[in-house]
Scaffold this motif. Sequence first.
Motif, PDB file in Angstrom:
ATOM      1  N   GLY A   6     -19.660   3.096   2.712  1.00  0.00           N
ATOM      2  CA  GLY A   6     -20.808   2.667   1.921  1.00  0.00           C
ATOM      3  C   GLY A   6     -21.908   3.699   1.811  1.00  0.00           C
ATOM      4  O   GLY A   6     -23.060   3.341   1.483  1.00  0.00           O
ATOM      5  N   VAL A   7     -21.598   4.973   2.044  1.00  0.00           N
ATOM      6  CA  VAL A   7     -22.610   6.021   1.920  1.00  0.00           C
ATOM      7  C   VAL A   7     -23.148   6.092   0.493  1.00  0.00           C
ATOM      8  O   VAL A   7     -24.303   6.434   0.261  1.00  0.00           O
ATOM      9  N   HIS A   8     -22.329   5.799  -0.469  1.00  0.00           N
ATOM     10  CA  HIS A   8     -22.695   5.912  -1.877  1.00  0.00           C
ATOM     11  C   HIS A   8     -23.611   4.801  -2.351  1.00  0.00           C
ATOM     12  O   HIS A   8     -24.168   4.878  -3.461  1.00  0.00           O
ATOM     13  N   ILE A   9     -23.768   3.726  -1.566  1.00  0.00           N
ATOM     14  CA  ILE A   9     -24.537   2.564  -2.013  1.00  0.00           C
ATOM     15  C   ILE A   9     -26.037   2.903  -1.955  1.00  0.00           C
ATOM     16  O   ILE A   9     -26.570   3.204  -0.877  1.00  0.00           O
ATOM     17  N   PRO A  10     -26.717   2.864  -3.081  1.00  0.00           N
ATOM     18  CA  PRO A  10     -28.161   3.168  -3.065  1.00  0.00           C
ATOM     19  C   PRO A  10     -28.963   2.022  -2.456  1.00  0.00           C
ATOM     20  O   PRO A  10     -28.507   0.875  -2.396  1.00  0.00           O
ATOM     21  N   ASP A  11     -30.156   2.332  -2.014  1.00  0.00           N
ATOM     22  CA  ASP A  11     -31.038   1.289  -1.477  1.00  0.00           C
ATOM     23  C   ASP A  11     -31.363   0.279  -2.566  1.00  0.00           C
ATOM     24  O   ASP A  11     -31.669   0.634  -3.709  1.00  0.00           O
ATOM     25  N   GLY A  12     -31.294  -0.976  -2.216  1.00  0.00           N
ATOM     26  CA  GLY A  12     -31.630  -2.029  -3.156  1.00  0.00           C
ATOM     27  C   GLY A  12     -30.566  -2.294  -4.200  1.00  0.00           C
ATOM     28  O   GLY A  12     -30.862  -2.896  -5.236  1.00  0.00           O
ATOM     29  N   ALA A  13     -29.338  -1.806  -3.956  1.00  0.00           N
ATOM     30  CA  ALA A  13     -28.269  -2.038  -4.923  1.00  0.00           C
ATOM     31  C   ALA A  13     -28.027  -3.527  -5.094  1.00  0.00           C
ATOM     32  O   ALA A  13     -27.950  -4.281  -4.114  1.00  0.00           O
ATOM     33  N   GLY A  14     -27.887  -3.952  -6.349  1.00  0.00           N
ATOM     34  CA  GLY A  14     -27.684  -5.354  -6.629  1.00  0.00           C
ATOM     35  C   GLY A  14     -26.261  -5.673  -7.046  1.00  0.00           C
ATOM     36  O   GLY A  14     -25.345  -4.839  -6.950  1.00  0.00           O
TER      37      GLY A  14
ATOM     38  N   VAL B 234       0.850  -1.184   0.000  1.00  0.00           N
ATOM     39  CA  VAL B 234       0.000   0.000   0.000  1.00  0.00           C
ATOM     40  C   VAL B 234       0.890   1.239   0.000  1.00  0.00           C
ATOM     41  O   VAL B 234       1.800   1.362   0.822  1.00  0.00           O
ATOM     42  N   HIS B 235       0.625   2.173  -0.931  1.00  0.00           N
ATOM     43  CA  HIS B 235       1.381   3.423  -0.992  1.00  0.00           C
ATOM     44  C   HIS B 235       0.738   4.535  -0.177  1.00  0.00           C
ATOM     45  O   HIS B 235       1.419   5.428   0.296  1.00  0.00           O
ATOM     46  N   TRP B 236      -0.576   4.497  -0.026  1.00  0.00           N
ATOM     47  CA  TRP B 236      -1.283   5.506   0.740  1.00  0.00           C
ATOM     48  C   TRP B 236      -2.721   5.084   0.971  1.00  0.00           C
ATOM     49  O   TRP B 236      -3.214   4.133   0.364  1.00  0.00           O
ATOM     50  N   ALA B 237      -3.396   5.795   1.854  1.00  0.00           N
ATOM     51  CA  ALA B 237      -4.806   5.547   2.154  1.00  0.00           C
ATOM     52  C   ALA B 237      -5.632   6.722   1.639  1.00  0.00           C
ATOM     53  O   ALA B 237      -5.209   7.879   1.709  1.00  0.00           O
ATOM     54  N   HIS B 238      -6.832   6.398   1.128  1.00  0.00           N
ATOM     55  CA  HIS B 238      -7.701   7.448   0.588  1.00  0.00           C
ATOM     56  C   HIS B 238      -9.144   7.112   0.951  1.00  0.00           C
ATOM     57  O   HIS B 238      -9.594   5.972   0.798  1.00  0.00           O
ATOM     58  N   THR B 239      -9.848   8.100   1.441  1.00  0.00           N
ATOM     59  CA  THR B 239     -11.255   7.931   1.793  1.00  0.00           C
ATOM     60  C   THR B 239     -12.126   8.566   0.727  1.00  0.00           C
ATOM     61  O   THR B 239     -11.891   9.705   0.317  1.00  0.00           O
ATOM     62  N   SER B 240     -13.129   7.822   0.257  1.00  0.00           N
ATOM     63  CA  SER B 240     -14.029   8.344  -0.771  1.00  0.00           C
ATOM     64  C   SER B 240     -15.385   7.658  -0.657  1.00  0.00           C
ATOM     65  O   SER B 240     -15.469   6.447  -0.431  1.00  0.00           O
ATOM     66  N   GLU B 241     -16.426   8.455  -0.813  1.00  0.00           N
ATOM     67  CA  GLU B 241     -17.789   7.926  -0.851  1.00  0.00           C
ATOM     68  C   GLU B 241     -18.402   8.123  -2.236  1.00  0.00           C
ATOM     69  O   GLU B 241     -19.623   8.172  -2.395  1.00  0.00           O
ATOM     70  N   MET B 242     -17.534   8.249  -3.251  1.00  0.00           N
ATOM     71  CA  MET B 242     -18.011   8.400  -4.619  1.00  0.00           C
ATOM     72  C   MET B 242     -18.438   7.039  -5.178  1.00  0.00           C
ATOM     73  O   MET B 242     -17.797   6.016  -4.915  1.00  0.00           O
ATOM     74  N   ALA B 243     -19.505   7.058  -5.943  1.00  0.00           N
ATOM     75  CA  ALA B 243     -19.950   5.812  -6.571  1.00  0.00           C
ATOM     76  C   ALA B 243     -18.932   5.335  -7.599  1.00  0.00           C
ATOM     77  O   ALA B 243     -18.808   4.129  -7.856  1.00  0.00           O
ATOM     78  N   ASP B 244     -18.194   6.266  -8.184  1.00  0.00           N
ATOM     79  CA  ASP B 244     -17.107   5.929  -9.112  1.00  0.00           C
ATOM     80  C   ASP B 244     -15.845   6.656  -8.655  1.00  0.00           C
ATOM     81  O   ASP B 244     -15.606   7.812  -9.034  1.00  0.00           O
ATOM     82  N   PRO B 245     -15.003   6.019  -7.856  1.00  0.00           N
ATOM     83  CA  PRO B 245     -13.798   6.693  -7.345  1.00  0.00           C
ATOM     84  C   PRO B 245     -12.648   6.749  -8.342  1.00  0.00           C
ATOM     85  O   PRO B 245     -11.603   7.337  -8.053  1.00  0.00           O
TER      86      PRO B 245
END
Length: 488
Positions: A63-71, A38-49
């Motif tokens: 998992g904030v980006h996960i919509p309800d009922g995501a399959g 691991v070179h570094w840590a990164h926090t992201s709540e983007m659906a496409d990081p």
Amino acid sequence: MPDPTVPPTPPVPLDALLARADLGLRRIAGPADPAAVVHWAHTSEMADPYPYLLGGELLLSAGVHIPDGAGAGYFDAYVSRIVAAGGVALGFGVAPVHDTVPGALVEACDMHGLPLLEVPPRTTFSAVARALWQLMAQARTAELRRVTEAQQSLATAAARPDPVPSVLQQLARRLGGRAVLYGPEGTEIAGAGPDPGEAVRTALAKLAEVVRPSGEEPSPSSASDTVAGLRLVAHALGNGEGFVLGTAAPQRDAGDHTIASVAAVLLSLLTGERHSGSGAGRSSALVRLLLGAAPAEVAPLLGEDRWRVVHGRPDGRVAPDPVAASALGAALGSALVDVTGGVVRVLVPGGRTVDRVPGWTLGVSAAAAPPDWPAADTQAARALARARATRTPVLRHGDRPALADLVPPHDADAHARALLAPVERSPALVDTLRTWLSLHGSWDRTAVALDVHRNTVRQRIARCGALLEADLDDPDVRMELWFALRRT
């Protein structure tokens, strides 16, 4: 060039982060690869990081980006984008959004080969990032210690009676592989470390040819290749004589390049001119001079019969230091350099042309044999003074026979002593008169050459005229005085 996306600190094995008991991280999906770092840590709540990743990250998400009922399709797209961006692992925080890691995310990570770490509720993402930086700092300290110890051992080896084999042996031990010194003809002069086999030996020798100066076009200073799982690197040594250092090691840690570079510098010095025939001869000449030998006896060791003395001063008011003096010597093609009283003196072979060197004003003597070197030194000093006064980059003392050569030396010296007797006790008057005559009676140029005020020059010349009882405006008087000054 180094990759700008890679930080200067050593990466941390993912397993080392998992081993931190205070974090409580747990791998729940993906491969258990000991080589993952691991070179570094990164926090992201983007659906496409993907657009925000450089590669080598431990991506942290609650998992904030996960919509309800995501399959499964959503998680498959999410994980595939992390893998495409070069992410090393995904850390999923349990709470406050999700009580457990979604099963579809676990399946997607297993399918795409991305390690999935469960981050317990008590562990913050900041704590994970801080632990990663701590491990990086520890790795950096250990790497610096390893490099420092290697540098010390290489320097010690270079001071041994058998320096080249000793340096190669230390380098091979520090890299855990093979180290070889190739000569200008491409032959292996010395080597150390285990034999890597014929295929690696052949490949390393070919790699050395890539960096060896050919004289036709510039060659790279280093080249690398991978053969049979070994990292091959060739370094062209900096002495320009065609020596090459080759290494074959099973891995390439961050500090290995620094260690090999230190060895290359030491080997450049050990195989350079100082240890060649001419360099050894010059060292012998210096030792014999210090032990009382006459210059004429040691001159043959320098490899030339006749030499020129060059005096140089840097343009402007900057005094030359040893580094600048060495640079001037290199530009003139000579290692015989001395710095005295703000002037750099260089001995140059008599058959070599002394050309202009940007940033320097030079005075050059006639080619002289050893008994005449002191006179050549005086010629160079006077030529430099005239060059500075006339703002000429290079001024050479004439080589052709002078009119004074027609007068027997004994008679000429006696006449000079008698003519200059009234001013001989004042070196300042003699130097001023000589410089003033050499510059055709120019007050300003003489002042520049002597670093004095023009009024001082006028006063000294007037004093010379009074003591000599001569009209210094008379060209015959000037000619006779110049003849006498040339004999002193």
